[in-house]
Design an enzyme around this catalytic site. Structure first.
Site, PDB file in Angstrom:
ATOM      1  N   LYS A 191     -25.943 -37.403   4.521  1.00 32.78           N
ATOM      2  CA  LYS A 191     -26.291 -36.768   4.080  1.00 32.78           C
ATOM      3  C   LYS A 191     -27.115 -36.810   2.886  1.00 32.78           C
ATOM      4  CE  LYS A 191     -22.941 -33.244   6.066  1.00 32.78           C
ATOM      5  NZ  LYS A 191     -21.550 -32.363   5.816  1.00 32.78           N
ATOM      6  N   GLN A 243     -18.195 -30.404   0.913  1.00 32.48           N
ATOM      7  CA  GLN A 243     -17.746 -31.354   1.895  1.00 32.48           C
ATOM      8  C   GLN A 243     -15.715 -30.704   2.795  1.00 32.48           C
ATOM      9  OE1 GLN A 243     -19.379 -33.131   4.327  1.00 32.48           O
ATOM     10  NE2 GLN A 243     -17.536 -32.963   5.725  1.00 32.48           N
ATOM     11  N   ASP A 303     -24.191 -24.308   4.145  1.00 34.66           N
ATOM     12  CA  ASP A 303     -24.167 -24.798   5.543  1.00 34.66           C
ATOM     13  C   ASP A 303     -23.754 -23.870   5.710  1.00 34.66           C
ATOM     14  OD1 ASP A 303     -22.875 -27.142   5.454  1.00 34.66           O
ATOM     15  OD2 ASP A 303     -20.839 -27.444   4.140  1.00 34.66           O
TER      16      ASP A 303
END
Ligand code: NAP
Length: 283
Positions: free
Chosen positions: A53, A97, A120
């Site tokens: 990412k 994460q 997200d």
């Protein structure tokens, strides 16, 4: 009949080039889009994901910071970091994460992220916005699947879409996105008694389960479009999806491969969401 591939790498390259162009335009106005990625603990798969990412940001003109903490980090300390990132004007997107260590309440951490920076799309405000059709951030994986359907010019209106899986990060938001585009949507899960009876009716099948061969050729209507979100390993340790690719590609009209399908699209849509967060911040 052999299905056409929907190539997630090729589509990602196009979309990332657009992100890079828009990021350069923002930079010219003095604002560099920034993503903060927070990793707690040393889960090897998570380490790979966060590195990918961060690299994708760097390759496409986005600023990114990776904050890594030991698994012993307390929930209060993590919440304090999220709070600081919420207030940091150089950061437009925050990604924590998952999974987090067991002593940290992941939902509490997600809810602590400012909805304006929830790239997200996991915050309850983002989920609610998707539910009622308001602007917000869409979760990256189903958003990427929608882009794949768009890339083949597929018209969802009046089509029957079957989503296998109902997680908050893939299955449920996927179903809502398909519904928003006027598909008739069926959601299947582990308690669905006859999955094949459902999938055989589908013009579009999205498999998001995490089990190999959940969808085999005999379960697919000829000409259906098949999107494979699953990420599994076969006996040789090779990455594979939920779909029996070799069999299903002989029945479907379009199919996404694994690897090289939904996977790269997920990171691409994270870049798109981060860029959009920065564009919104720039007014
Ligand atoms: P998850 O939270 O484990 O959800 C799996 C879903 O599949 C659940 O809703 C479960 O039903 C359902 N299910 C399990 N067995 C089933 C069966 N035999 N028939 C029908 N449904 C069944 O997983 P997830 O996070 O949504 O992820 C799904 C897969 O996508 C995983 O392989 C994951 O690694 C992959 N993934 C890939 C990407 C990417 O970028 N390519 C991103 C995210 C996830 P219940 O709700 O009844 O338990």
């Amino acid at each position: 009949m052999s299905a056409q591939l929907i190539d997630g790498n090729a589509l990602s390259a196009q979309l990332r080039a657009d992100v890079a162009r828009r990021a350069a335009a923002l930079k010219a106005r003095g604002l560099t889009p920034g993503l903060a990625v927070v990793l707690v603990g040393d889960n090897p798969a998570s380490q790979v994901y966060v590195r990918n990412k961060v690299k994708a940001c760097q390759d496409n003109g986005l600023h990114s910071v990776l904050e890594q903490y030991p698994a012993s980090l307390s929930e209060a300390e993590l919440l304090a970091r999220v709070d600081a990132l919420n207030r940091d004007p150089a950061i437009h997107g925050i990604l924590v994460q998952l999974p987090l260590p067991a002593h940290i309440d992941a939902q509490k951490v997600i809810e602590a992220i400012s909805p304006d920076k929830d790239v997200d799309g996991f915050h309850v405000a983002s989920a609610g916005a998707l539910m009622v059709g308001q602007p917000g951030f869409w979760p990256c994986t189903p958003y990427g699947c929608m882009k794949m359907l768009e890339s083949i010019g597929y018209k969802l209106r009046g089509k029957h879409a079957v989503v296998i899986g109902r997680s908050n990060i893939v299955g449920k938001p996927m179903a809502l996105m398909l519904l928003q585009k006027n598909a008739t949507v069926t959601i299947c899960h582990s308690a669905t008694p006859d999955l094949k009876a459902m999938t055989l009716q589908a013009d579009v099948v999205v498999a998001a389960v995490g089990k190999r061969n959940v969808l085999t050729a005999d379960m697919v209507k000829p000409g259906a479009v098949v999107i494979d979100v699953g990420m599994n390993r076969n006996e040789e340790g090779k990455l594979c999806g939920d779909v029996d690719f070799a069999g299903v590609k002989e029945v479907a009209s379009y199919i996404t491969p694994v690897p090289g399908g939904v996977g790269p699209m997920t990171i691409t849509m994270l870049l798109v969401n981060t860029l959009e967060a920065a564009e919104r911040a720039a007014g």
